[in-house]
Structure formats: structure tokens, C-alpha cells
Design a protein around this motif. Structure first.
Motif, PDB file in Angstrom:
ATOM      1  N   ALA A 141     -41.803 -22.654  14.889  1.00  0.00           N
ATOM      2  CA  ALA A 141     -43.147 -22.820  14.325  1.00  0.00           C
ATOM      3  C   ALA A 141     -43.783 -24.143  14.711  1.00  0.00           C
ATOM      4  O   ALA A 141     -45.012 -24.284  14.679  1.00  0.00           O
ATOM      5  N   THR A 142     -42.961 -25.145  15.081  1.00  0.00           N
ATOM      6  CA  THR A 142     -43.479 -26.465  15.448  1.00  0.00           C
ATOM      7  C   THR A 142     -43.231 -26.802  16.908  1.00  0.00           C
ATOM      8  O   THR A 142     -43.394 -27.945  17.320  1.00  0.00           O
ATOM      9  N   ALA A 143     -42.811 -25.819  17.716  1.00  0.00           N
ATOM     10  CA  ALA A 143     -42.600 -26.003  19.161  1.00  0.00           C
ATOM     11  C   ALA A 143     -41.547 -27.052  19.470  1.00  0.00           C
ATOM     12  O   ALA A 143     -41.668 -27.817  20.431  1.00  0.00           O
ATOM     13  N   THR A 144     -40.500 -27.095  18.676  1.00  0.00           N
ATOM     14  CA  THR A 144     -39.379 -28.005  18.933  1.00  0.00           C
ATOM     15  C   THR A 144     -38.687 -27.567  20.220  1.00  0.00           C
ATOM     16  O   THR A 144     -38.723 -26.408  20.613  1.00  0.00           O
ATOM     17  N   HIS A 145     -38.018 -28.491  20.880  1.00  0.00           N
ATOM     18  CA  HIS A 145     -37.580 -28.215  22.245  1.00  0.00           C
ATOM     19  C   HIS A 145     -36.223 -28.836  22.561  1.00  0.00           C
ATOM     20  O   HIS A 145     -35.706 -29.678  21.831  1.00  0.00           O
ATOM     21  N   GLY A 146     -35.686 -28.409  23.689  1.00  0.00           N
ATOM     22  CA  GLY A 146     -34.541 -29.055  24.303  1.00  0.00           C
ATOM     23  C   GLY A 146     -35.036 -29.832  25.503  1.00  0.00           C
ATOM     24  O   GLY A 146     -36.052 -30.513  25.428  1.00  0.00           O
ATOM     25  N   SER A 147     -34.355 -29.700  26.643  1.00  0.00           N
ATOM     26  CA  SER A 147     -34.751 -30.443  27.833  1.00  0.00           C
ATOM     27  C   SER A 147     -34.497 -29.607  29.077  1.00  0.00           C
ATOM     28  O   SER A 147     -33.646 -28.718  29.076  1.00  0.00           O
ATOM     29  N   GLY A 148     -35.237 -29.910  30.134  1.00  0.00           N
ATOM     30  CA  GLY A 148     -35.035 -29.242  31.409  1.00  0.00           C
ATOM     31  C   GLY A 148     -36.348 -28.915  32.065  1.00  0.00           C
ATOM     32  O   GLY A 148     -37.240 -28.339  31.428  1.00  0.00           O
ATOM     33  N   VAL A 149     -36.501 -29.253  33.335  1.00  0.00           N
ATOM     34  CA  VAL A 149     -37.781 -29.047  34.013  1.00  0.00           C
ATOM     35  C   VAL A 149     -38.138 -27.562  34.097  1.00  0.00           C
ATOM     36  O   VAL A 149     -39.316 -27.207  34.204  1.00  0.00           O
ATOM     37  N   ARG A 150     -37.145 -26.689  34.036  1.00  0.00           N
ATOM     38  CA  ARG A 150     -37.419 -25.250  34.101  1.00  0.00           C
ATOM     39  C   ARG A 150     -37.260 -24.565  32.749  1.00  0.00           C
ATOM     40  O   ARG A 150     -37.324 -23.337  32.668  1.00  0.00           O
ATOM     41  N   ASN A 151     -37.054 -25.340  31.704  1.00  0.00           N
ATOM     42  CA  ASN A 151     -36.776 -24.775  30.385  1.00  0.00           C
ATOM     43  C   ASN A 151     -37.961 -24.976  29.448  1.00  0.00           C
ATOM     44  O   ASN A 151     -38.368 -26.099  29.174  1.00  0.00           O
ATOM     45  N   GLY A 152     -38.495 -23.866  28.943  1.00  0.00           N
ATOM     46  CA  GLY A 152     -39.537 -23.965  27.937  1.00  0.00           C
ATOM     47  C   GLY A 152     -38.955 -24.363  26.597  1.00  0.00           C
ATOM     48  O   GLY A 152     -37.731 -24.389  26.407  1.00  0.00           O
ATOM     49  N   ASN A 153     -39.818 -24.697  25.634  1.00  0.00           N
ATOM     50  CA  ASN A 153     -39.324 -25.070  24.308  1.00  0.00           C
ATOM     51  C   ASN A 153     -38.652 -23.870  23.635  1.00  0.00           C
ATOM     52  O   ASN A 153     -38.661 -22.752  24.155  1.00  0.00           O
ATOM     53  N   LEU A 154     -38.056 -24.099  22.473  1.00  0.00           N
ATOM     54  CA  LEU A 154     -37.268 -23.054  21.821  1.00  0.00           C
ATOM     55  C   LEU A 154     -38.110 -21.831  21.485  1.00  0.00           C
ATOM     56  O   LEU A 154     -37.621 -20.694  21.508  1.00  0.00           O
ATOM     57  N   ALA A 155     -39.388 -22.034  21.194  1.00  0.00           N
ATOM     58  CA  ALA A 155     -40.262 -20.924  20.810  1.00  0.00           C
ATOM     59  C   ALA A 155     -40.536 -19.970  21.961  1.00  0.00           C
ATOM     60  O   ALA A 155     -40.930 -18.822  21.735  1.00  0.00           O
ATOM     61  N   THR A 156     -40.329 -20.407  23.207  1.00  0.00           N
ATOM     62  CA  THR A 156     -40.608 -19.529  24.344  1.00  0.00           C
ATOM     63  C   THR A 156     -39.612 -18.378  24.430  1.00  0.00           C
ATOM     64  O   THR A 156     -39.839 -17.418  25.174  1.00  0.00           O
TER      65      THR A 156
END
Length: 448
Positions: A141-156
Motif C-alpha cells: 500500500a505504501t510502495a515499499t521496496h527492495g533493491s535491484g536495477v531490474r526489480n520493481g518494488n514489492l507492490a509490482t
């Protein structure tokens, strides 16, 4: 050194007495605080239903209602002037559909629980955040994320969701049937409805090895930022903005990836460590995921901190700002110019990359981004003075703050950074015509 919680350092006690943030208000009927202890919820009542029909009844009867997740937000985004609903007592359900390679999970489940279940059945998510202790629904719900140039945030990873609308009805939407509505609803900031379950895309399990380099001269980022950040599946830079140095570079190499990775002894002038590290070098790495190239399953390497390390309250404040990745070095260079203002109040800062997405209210909407994360000492008066300086330096790059962390950007400026804001407000009006799910945070930053 005595064991501390996430990014907590014993030297805090010698930095002088800290002031209570102005938002640390204790209501008569105490619901409690967020994870960091810097915000006390002001809602009149906290409900903990055990069944979906109870959630529906609560929403239908309430005048104002919001959902309280795992309490990892640092501001009032999850609060309500009337009712709060916690979904932690809903029966946790995790259903894997092998044919569609998706998993449907009830909203109260945390990423640590989900990851263990997926690994047991031979599946994985594309990414995880630094801490695996956050709830799936709240993080998305808040677009929290991990890392990686090819990785979208968790919501993707979300391909479908079920939620309780303002009239108490259950609504199910999916990317296949309702792509536009889902793109607006996933990063819904709690305004679309009470999310009761999410369906996420999954993939076969994989292994990751992790390496840490120490003391990289920041000058190498000017010409090699993309090379460094794309050198492994997930890369994080840790710095305290002193001495023009990146203190640590964490490189997480996915063993089935097509990126060619070899852990050399040096990364420019940084050297490969010969021991496990905590992002703050003075703290024991006991609670961190294993490094030094020891392979392990994805869920035991992608987070920085171990699943079995359960943080309690942490004496820290957090801010995070996103800028387009094309401006990464310029933005980082501006922060190093503020070293004398930032460093005295900082525990550590992390720099990560996130791929672009199509989620309307995501800070990475249609732009590959770099995230500039700050973990501050719990001295709000000092942090409150530093944040406008940071935001001013990052303004030329259309900076966007993390929705659940601390910032001082004005509503007018923040609204100008989201091209789909009007569409999002129309979506909210359709789902919630009387503003039942609106709170002070949404009123201020979306409607002011």
C-alpha cells in the motif's frame, strides 16, 4: 556490545538528551505507538476482528476507519480519527496456484511467514525489503521496496486483490480483468478500502550469495554508478556521508541470474570483507543475513536482517527520498555537500535502485529510481531542521518521499510530482464517496 534492534547503536546515549517529537501524543485510551515509538495512534478504538464478515460490519458501521498494519510507518498515514482495524487476528491463509504461479495471502500475513511457506513449496518472490517483518498488505500500500536495477518494488508483484469497500461489500479486482483499476489501487495509501487479501506473482525458488565491500571512494559513483548498481541482482550502498566515502557495498548475486558476477578482492578502491558485517560497522552482524559468499535460499539473503531476528521498538527515525536514476550521482553528490548537517544526526544511510512501474501513486511510477534512505538518531527537532535542506537540494530532480516515512515537503509540491493524482482521487471518490477511509494525512497531502 549489547545486542540492539534494527540499526540501533549504543553510542546514542552519549549524544545528549533527545526531545519528544510533537506528534508523540498519548491519547486517554491508549492504542499504542508505531514500531519506532515516535508516533502514538490517536484513534478512539482499535478493533481486531477474526473473520472477514466482522471486518465488513465494522466498515459499514463506522464513520471513519483505517487499517493498522505492522506499525512500521513513521507518520500518521495509518491513523484514524475514529476507528482502527488490525487484521492480525484474521486466520492466516496462504494459497499457492502452481498453474498460474501466483500466491494468494490474507492481508495480516508478514513477508517472513509468506517467504518460509513459499520456500517450503519450491517458490519465491522477486524481491524482499530490508526487514522481512513487515506486513504484505501494508508494504504494498505504501510502495515499499527492495533493491535491484531490474526489480520493481514489492507492490509490482500484485496481480489481484480483495478488499472491503466503504459500504461493507467485498470487491475483487485483478490485473487480467481490471488492469487500470488495479494500477490505481495497489499503492492505495489505505484510501481505497480495507484490503483483506492479495494475489502475488511468484517464481521457482533460487539461491543467492552475498558479498560486502568496505570503503569505496564516493568519486567512483560519478562515472560508474550504473556499473556498480547493476553488478549484481541486488545492490545496496551504506554511507554516513563522512569523508566522501561509501562505507559498505552489499552485493547480492542470484545464482541462476544471467548477470555475470565474480567476487573480486577489490571493487575499485573498496576491499572485500573477511567477516560478516552489520550496516553500522560497530554493531555485531549476529542478526544480519549471511555474507562472505555463503549461498542460501532467496529469503535468507535478500533481506539485510534475518527472519528469526524480531525487532522490538527501535530508537530511530526514518526518511526516504526517490529521484530518477538518471540523476543518481548528482543527487548523491548534493547530499555529500550537506555532510556537516546530515552526519551528526545520522545512524546510517542506504542507497538503492528500483525499476520503474505503472502503479499510479508509486514514487517509481514510469521512472527507474534511486532511493536515498536515512536512518536518523531519535532527535526529531534536529531531523526536522535537516529534512528541508535535503529536500531543497533534491528539488531539481523532482524528489518524491516515501509515503510512510518522515518528510517536510509541502502538499502542493508533493501533489505536483504525481501525474496520476487526479485519476487516483477519482478512483477514491468512486470507492469511497463520503471519505470514510480518509484521514488527516490523506486530506493534507492529497486534497489540500
Amino acid at each position: 556490545m549489547k545486542k540492539r534492534t534494527f540499526l540501533k547503536i549504543s553510542s546514542l546515549i552519549v549524544t545528549g538528551s533527545f526531545f519528544t517529537p510533537p506528534f508523540l501524543y498519548r491519547p486517554d485510551r491508549e492504542i499504542g505507538s508505531n514500531w519506532a515509538g515516535n508516533y502514538y495512534y490517536k484513534a478512539k478504538e482499535l478493533h481486531e476482528p477474526e473473520r472477514i464478515d466482522q471486518v465488513q460490519a465494522l466498515v459499514e458501521e463506522s464513520e471513519k476507519v483505517r487499517v493498522l498494519g505492522s506499525r512500521h510507518s513513521f507518520n500518521s498515514i495509518a491513523d484514524s480519527p475514529e476507528d482502527l482495524i488490525s487484521l492480525k487476528n484474521l486466520r492466516p491463509e496462504i494459497f499457492i496456484d502452481r498453474e498460474t504461479q501466483t500466491v494468494t495471502v490474507t492481508a495480516g500475513v508478514r513477508y517472513g511467514e509468506l517467504a518460509r511457506h513459499l520456500q517450503k513449496h519450491g517458490f519465491a518472490l522477486h524481491n524482499l525489503a530490508s526487514l522481512p517483518h513487515i506486513s504484505v498488505a501494508g508494504a504494498c500500500a505504501t510502495a515499499t521496496h527492495g533493491s535491484g536495477v531490474r526489480n520493481g518494488n514489492l507492490a509490482t508483484a500484485v496481480s489481484g486483490m480483495e478488499l472491503v469497500t466503504a459500504d461493507g461489500e467485498l470487491l475483487s479486482i485483478s490485473r487480467e480483468r481490471d488492469e487500470e483499476q488495479l494500477s490505481g489501487s495497489v499503492v492505495g495509501l489505505g484510501g481505497v478500502g480495507v484490503v483483506t487479501s492479495l494475489t502475488l506473482n511468484i517464481e521457482p525458488t533460487y539461491e543467492v550469495e552475498q558479498y560486502v565491500y568496505r570503503d569505496l571512494s564516493a568519486k567512483h559513483l560519478e562515472t560508474h554508478f550504473d556499473d556498480i548498481m547493476s553488478g549484481a541482482y541486488s545492490v545496496s550502498l551504506f554511507t554516513d556521508f563522512r569523508n566522501n566515502t561509501i562505507n559498505q557495498v552489499w552485493m547480492k548475486n542470484r545464482l541462476d541470474d544471467d548477470i555475470e558476477f565474480r567476487a573480486e578482492d577489490t571493487l575499485f578502491d573498496a576491499r572485500l570483507t573477511d567477516r560478516h558485517m552489520h550496516p553500522i560497522a560497530e554493531i555485531s552482524a549476529e542478526n544480519c543475513t549471511r555474507q562472505m559468499g555463503i549461498p542460501g535460499p532467496w529469503h535468507q539473503r535478500l533481506p539485510h536482517f534475518r527472519m528469526d531476528f524480531t525487532p522490538s521498538s527501535g530508537d530511530e527515525l526514518q526518511s526516504e527520498f526517490f529521484v530518477p536514476r538518471e540523476h543518481a550521482w548528482d543527487a548523491v553528490a548534493e547530499l555529500f555537500k550537506l555532510s556537516d548537517r546530515i552526519a551528526p544526526h545520522l545512524l546510517i544511510s542506504e542507497i538503492r535502485t528500483i525499476d520503474a512501474d505503472n502503479l499510479w501513486m508509486s514514487p517509481c511510477y514510469r521512472q527507474p529510481s534511486v532511493a536515498l534512505h536515512f536512518t536518523w538518531k531519535p532527535d526529531w527537532p534536529s531531523v526536522k531542521k535537516v529534512l528541508p535542506l535535503i529536500e531543497e537540494r533534491l528539488a531539481p530532480y523532482d524528489v518524491r518521499p516515501h509515503w510512510g516515512k518522515l518528510f517536510t515537503l509541502s502538499p502542493r509540491v508533493l501533489q505536483s510530482r504525481y501525474e496520476k493524482l487526479d485519476d487516483f482521487k477519482k478512483l477514491l471518490a468512486g470507492c469511497d464517496p463520503k471519505g470514510k477511509f480518509r484521514n488527516r494525512f490523506l486530506e493534507e497531502y492529497l486534497y489540500t
